[in-house]
Scaffold this motif. Sequence first.
Motif, PDB file in Angstrom:
ATOM      1  N   UNK A 547       0.817  -1.228   0.000  1.00 40.51           N
ATOM      2  CA  UNK A 547       0.000   0.000   0.000  1.00 40.51           C
ATOM      3  C   UNK A 547       0.849   1.275   0.000  1.00 40.51           C
ATOM      4  N   UNK A 548       2.015   1.200   0.705  1.00 41.37           N
ATOM      5  CA  UNK A 548       2.860   2.404   0.722  1.00 41.37           C
ATOM      6  C   UNK A 548       3.373   2.711  -0.699  1.00 41.37           C
ATOM      7  N   UNK A 549       3.808   1.624  -1.397  1.00 37.49           N
ATOM      8  CA  UNK A 549       4.272   1.840  -2.787  1.00 37.49           C
ATOM      9  C   UNK A 549       3.144   2.357  -3.667  1.00 37.49           C
ATOM     10  N   UNK A 550       1.980   1.804  -3.469  1.00 38.45           N
ATOM     11  CA  UNK A 550       0.830   2.265  -4.258  1.00 38.45           C
ATOM     12  C   UNK A 550       0.504   3.729  -3.953  1.00 38.45           C
ATOM     13  N   UNK A 551       0.508   4.068  -2.626  1.00 41.49           N
ATOM     14  CA  UNK A 551       0.217   5.467  -2.241  1.00 41.49           C
ATOM     15  C   UNK A 551       1.298   6.393  -2.775  1.00 41.49           C
ATOM     16  N   UNK A 552       2.585   5.935  -2.665  1.00 37.94           N
ATOM     17  CA  UNK A 552       3.689   6.783  -3.135  1.00 37.94           C
ATOM     18  C   UNK A 552       3.559   7.076  -4.636  1.00 37.94           C
ATOM     19  N   UNK A 553       3.233   6.028  -5.421  1.00 42.44           N
ATOM     20  CA  UNK A 553       3.081   6.237  -6.871  1.00 42.44           C
ATOM     21  C   UNK A 553       1.913   7.161  -7.190  1.00 42.44           C
ATOM     22  N   UNK A 554       0.799   6.974  -6.488  1.00 41.26           N
ATOM     23  CA  UNK A 554      -0.377   7.815  -6.732  1.00 41.26           C
ATOM     24  C   UNK A 554      -0.126   9.250  -6.289  1.00 41.26           C
ATOM     25  N   UNK A 555       0.686   9.420  -5.232  1.00 38.57           N
ATOM     26  CA  UNK A 555       0.963  10.777  -4.783  1.00 38.57           C
ATOM     27  C   UNK A 555       1.709  11.579  -5.857  1.00 38.57           C
ATOM     28  N   UNK A 558      -0.787  12.343  -8.494  1.00 42.05           N
ATOM     29  CA  UNK A 558      -1.742  13.333  -7.983  1.00 42.05           C
ATOM     30  C   UNK A 558      -1.084  14.699  -7.907  1.00 42.05           C
ATOM     31  N   UNK A 559       0.220  14.718  -7.557  1.00 43.93           N
ATOM     32  CA  UNK A 559       0.926  15.995  -7.470  1.00 43.93           C
ATOM     33  C   UNK A 559       1.030  16.666  -8.838  1.00 43.93           C
ATOM     34  N   UNK A 560       1.390  15.846  -9.886  1.00 39.18           N
ATOM     35  CA  UNK A 560       1.481  16.442 -11.230  1.00 39.18           C
ATOM     36  C   UNK A 560       0.102  16.895 -11.720  1.00 39.18           C
ATOM     37  N   UNK A 561      -0.881  16.046 -11.458  1.00 34.49           N
ATOM     38  CA  UNK A 561      -2.243  16.412 -11.900  1.00 34.49           C
ATOM     39  C   UNK A 561      -2.700  17.655 -11.170  1.00 34.49           C
ATOM     40  N   UNK A 562      -2.409  17.748  -9.873  1.00 32.99           N
ATOM     41  CA  UNK A 562      -2.838  18.913  -9.101  1.00 32.99           C
ATOM     42  C   UNK A 562      -2.109  20.171  -9.579  1.00 32.99           C
ATOM     43  N   UNK A 563      -0.827  20.021  -9.952  1.00 36.30           N
ATOM     44  CA  UNK A 563      -0.082  21.187 -10.488  1.00 36.30           C
ATOM     45  C   UNK A 563      -0.697  21.682 -11.779  1.00 36.30           C
ATOM     46  N   UNK A 564      -1.096  20.743 -12.677  1.00 36.10           N
ATOM     47  CA  UNK A 564      -1.761  21.143 -13.928  1.00 36.10           C
ATOM     48  C   UNK A 564      -3.083  21.850 -13.632  1.00 36.10           C
ATOM     49  N   UNK A 598      -9.984  12.353  -8.216  1.00 36.57           N
ATOM     50  CA  UNK A 598     -10.720  11.772  -7.066  1.00 36.57           C
ATOM     51  C   UNK A 598     -10.469  10.273  -6.928  1.00 36.57           C
ATOM     52  N   UNK A 599     -10.336   9.588  -8.091  1.00 35.12           N
ATOM     53  CA  UNK A 599     -10.088   8.141  -7.994  1.00 35.12           C
ATOM     54  C   UNK A 599      -8.737   7.848  -7.328  1.00 35.12           C
ATOM     55  N   UNK A 600      -7.720   8.661  -7.698  1.00 33.19           N
ATOM     56  CA  UNK A 600      -6.399   8.470  -7.075  1.00 33.19           C
ATOM     57  C   UNK A 600      -6.459   8.731  -5.567  1.00 33.19           C
ATOM     58  N   UNK A 601      -7.214   9.749  -5.210  1.00 30.07           N
ATOM     59  CA  UNK A 601      -7.333  10.041  -3.769  1.00 30.07           C
ATOM     60  C   UNK A 601      -8.040   8.898  -3.054  1.00 30.07           C
ATOM     61  N   UNK A 602      -9.109   8.371  -3.710  1.00 31.81           N
ATOM     62  CA  UNK A 602      -9.822   7.243  -3.090  1.00 31.81           C
ATOM     63  C   UNK A 602      -8.916   6.009  -2.929  1.00 31.81           C
ATOM     64  N   UNK A 603      -8.105   5.797  -4.030  1.00 32.29           N
ATOM     65  CA  UNK A 603      -7.227   4.609  -3.936  1.00 32.29           C
ATOM     66  C   UNK A 603      -6.173   4.801  -2.851  1.00 32.29           C
ATOM     67  N   UNK A 604      -5.682   6.035  -2.670  1.00 26.44           N
ATOM     68  CA  UNK A 604      -4.715   6.268  -1.586  1.00 26.44           C
ATOM     69  C   UNK A 604      -5.375   6.086  -0.226  1.00 26.44           C
ATOM     70  N   UNK A 605      -6.682   6.464  -0.150  1.00 24.47           N
ATOM     71  CA  UNK A 605      -7.409   6.242   1.105  1.00 24.47           C
ATOM     72  C   UNK A 605      -7.508   4.736   1.422  1.00 24.47           C
TER      73      UNK A 605
END
Length: 795
Positions: A547-555, A558-564, A598-605
Motif C-alpha cells: 500500500x505504501x508503494x501504491x500510495x507513493x506512486x499515486x501521490x 496526484x501531485x502532477x495532476x494537481x499542479x496542472x 478523485x479516484x487516485x485520492x480514493x485509492x490512496x485512502x
Amino acid sequence: MLVKMMHDFYDALADLAIYADVTSAERQQILKRVGASQKKLKEFAHHTPLNYQHKFDLVEAELLRVLGQTAEAMELYDRAITGAKANEYLNEEALACELAAKFYLSLGREKIARVYMIDAYDCYVRWGDKAQIDDLEKRYPQLLKPILEPAKISANPLANFPTPAGQNQSLHPSVSASVSDFGNFSSLLKACQALSREIQLDRLIAKLMQLAMTNTGSDKAVLILPNGNQWEIAATTAIDNYGVDRAIDLSSATVNENSEILPLKIVDCVKNLLKPVIVRDIAQKCDWDSDSYILKYEPQSALCWPILDRGNLVGILYLENRLTAGVFTRDRLQLLNLLCSQAAICLQNTLLYKKYQDYNQQLERSLAKFTQTEAQLADQKQMLQAIIDVAPIWIWMVNLSGKVQFLNETFSQNMGVPVSAFLAVDHYKDLMGEDAAGCMVSDAACLAQDLPHYSSETFKFVDGKLHYLEITKVQLKNCQGETIGIIGLGVDATDRKRAAELLQEQNQQLEETLKDLQQAQLQLVQNEKMSALGNLVAGVAHEINNPIGFISGNLNEAKRSLEDVIEHLKLYRSAAPKSEMADHAEEIDLDYLLEDLPKMIDSMQVGCDRICSISTSLRTFSRGDKDYKVPFNIHEGINSAILILKHRLKANEYRPQIEVMTKYGNLPKIECFPGQLNQVFMNLLANAIDALEESNLGRSFTEIAANPNRITICTDVMGEAHIKIKIADNGTGMKEEVKQQIFDHLFTTKGVGKGTGLGLAIVHQIAVEKHGGSIEVNAELGIGTEFAIVLPVKG
C-alpha cells in the motif's frame, strides 16, 4: 594292756556323750583326754586294724560330731559300722548304729535315724542284750514303731460293709505283739534290711514282691503305686503251674482298666479307708461276691494291704492264693505288716533316690549341654574373632584408664604395632604418640554423654601416609549399668573423602557447564524470538510495502495532476482569453484529470486503510500479556497470525499460492494470555508452511497446482467448558518415532540453522502448562499433519 585300751575306748565315748552339758573348761579337759586316747587307738589300729580301726573311727566320728563337722562325721560312722560288722564285733556294731541314729536324730533326719536305730535294735537282739533292747524301746519308740507297733488290723475288716446273716467270716485277730511274740524276728529284720539296702525302685519292687509272696503263702501279687493323680500297677507276678514266677502282661498300667488282674472294689475300699481287707475263704459268701474279678476267678484267699508312711498312702499290695483258703495266718500278717512298714520307708527313699538320679541325669544333661554350648560359644568366639580380625575397620576396647583390653588385626596392621604390644602398655598413648591426643579428647567426650560419640581423626599409617578415619565411640557398661570402658569403631574414609572432594570439583564443573548450557539455551530462545520476529517483520514489511508503494506512486501522479489543475486555475484567475484557456485545458486533458484525481485520492485512502488494518492486526498479535488472564477472541489471534504470514502464502515462481481455509465455529471469548496464544498460532502456521514447502521439493509448478498446498483451520466448541482448534496441512506428514518426540525440548527435524527445537516445546508449554489445556498431533507420512488444541473457556 587290752583292758586299758577298752577302758580308754569307752571312756572317750562317755566323755563325748556328756560334752554338750559341761562347762567350757571341762570341755577342754574332755578334748584333751579324748585326743590322748585317740593317739593310742590310732597306733593300735595301725598295727591291728581288724580289732581297733572301727573303734578309732567311732570315737573320731563322735569327736567330729561335737566339733560340728557333720559331713566328716557321717563318713566315719558308716566306716565304724562297716568295720565292726566285717570283723564280727556285734556289740560294737550295735553301739555304732545307735550312736549314728542319735546323730542323725539330732540333725532332724528322722527317716535315716530310724534305719540306723532298727539296725542297732537288731544287733542287740542278736547279741541278747535284753537291758539295752528295753532301753531303746523306752527311749526311741518313734523310731522303732515299724517293728514294735505294727498297724492295727480291724477285728472285722468287713465291718463297714453289710454281711449277710448266718455267714461266718474267718478273720484274723488284731496284730499287736512284741518281739518276743514270734521267734523268727531275726529273719524278719534280715528281710527288712534286704529291703532297706535296695535303692533302685525296680529292684526294691521285685524284692518286696518276692518277700511278700515267699512269707505269706500267696501265689499272685500285684503292687499298686500312685503316679500323679492316678493309681497305676507297678508290678504283677504269679506262680504258674510249674511253680515258676511269671510277670502278668498288662494292656494298661491304670488300675481302673485292669479289672481282669485284681478286684477293683477291694482296692477302692483300701484306698478310701486306709485299712487292710482280708478274705480268708472265698467260699463263704460276702459282699465282695459282686466284684467281677471275684466272680470270674474265685480266688480262695485274698489280701489287700495299704502301704502307709506316717498316715499317707504310698502304695497298695494285693495278694491272693487261688487254690487254698485261710493262708493269711496271724504270723504271716504280722510279718507282712512289718515288711510293708519297711517298704513304705524304702519306697520313699527309692523315690527320693530316683529323683536324685533324675536330678543327676538332668544335671549331667545340663552339664553336657553346657559343655556343648561352651564349645559352641568357643567356636563362635573363634569365628567372631576371625571375622573381627579380617573386618576392614578398626575395632578396639579400652578401660577407663586408657589401657587397651582388645583390638583387632586391622588396627594393629594399619598402625604397624603388634596386638601384644598394645595389650602390654598401661595407656595407648605410649605407642600412638601424637596421634593419641585426638583420641583422648574424643574419649573424654564419649564418657561425658550416654549417646554414641562421632568424630573424625587423622592417623599416620604404616604406609607413611595420612589417613582420614571416621570414628564412633560408645560407653561399655557392666550388668549394674556402670561404665567400665569404651568400645570404638573406626572406618578408613580416606578414599571416600577424596571421592567427595573429587565429586565436589565435578559438581563445580557441572555447575559451570550448566551455566554454559543455560547461556546456550538463552541464545536458542533468543534465536527463536528473532526467528519469530523475522517472520513478523518480513510479513509486516511485505504487507505495508504494497500500500505504501501504491500510495507513493499515486501521490506523484496526484501531485502532477494537481499542479496542472492549479496552473489552469491561475489562467482562469488572470482572465486569460478563452482560447488560451481552452488550449491549456486540452493540453493538460482537464476532463481526464477532473475524473482521475478523485479516484487516485480514493485509492490512496484504501492504501491508508490497509496500513491501518495491518497496524491493528499487528497490535492484536503482539499485544503484551498481563499477569492474569483476560477475555480474548481466538479468531482475531488466528487471523492476525495469517496476516503476518501472508507474504509466505503468496504464489511465486516455484509454486502457486498456498490456500488457507478457515472453518470458524461460534466461539465465545476465552480467558487466556492472548500474546502467548498468538505465538502458538504463529508457530503452528509457520511449521505448516515449512512442511508444505518441503513437500514441494522435486515437484513441478503444474504438479503442485494439480494438488495445491492447503492449510485448514477449524474451530468449534466442546460442551460448555472447552473449545477446540485444529490446524492441518496436506504436507509431508511425519513418522511415528518423530511424532513421539515432536514436543521434546530442542528436538527438531529441520536442518542446521533452520530450526531451534524450541517452537513446538513452547507451544506445548503454553497450551498445557500455562492454560491447562491439551495438544495432540495426528500425522500420516505423505498425507499431512494436524495439531488439535483444546483450551478451557474459563481460566
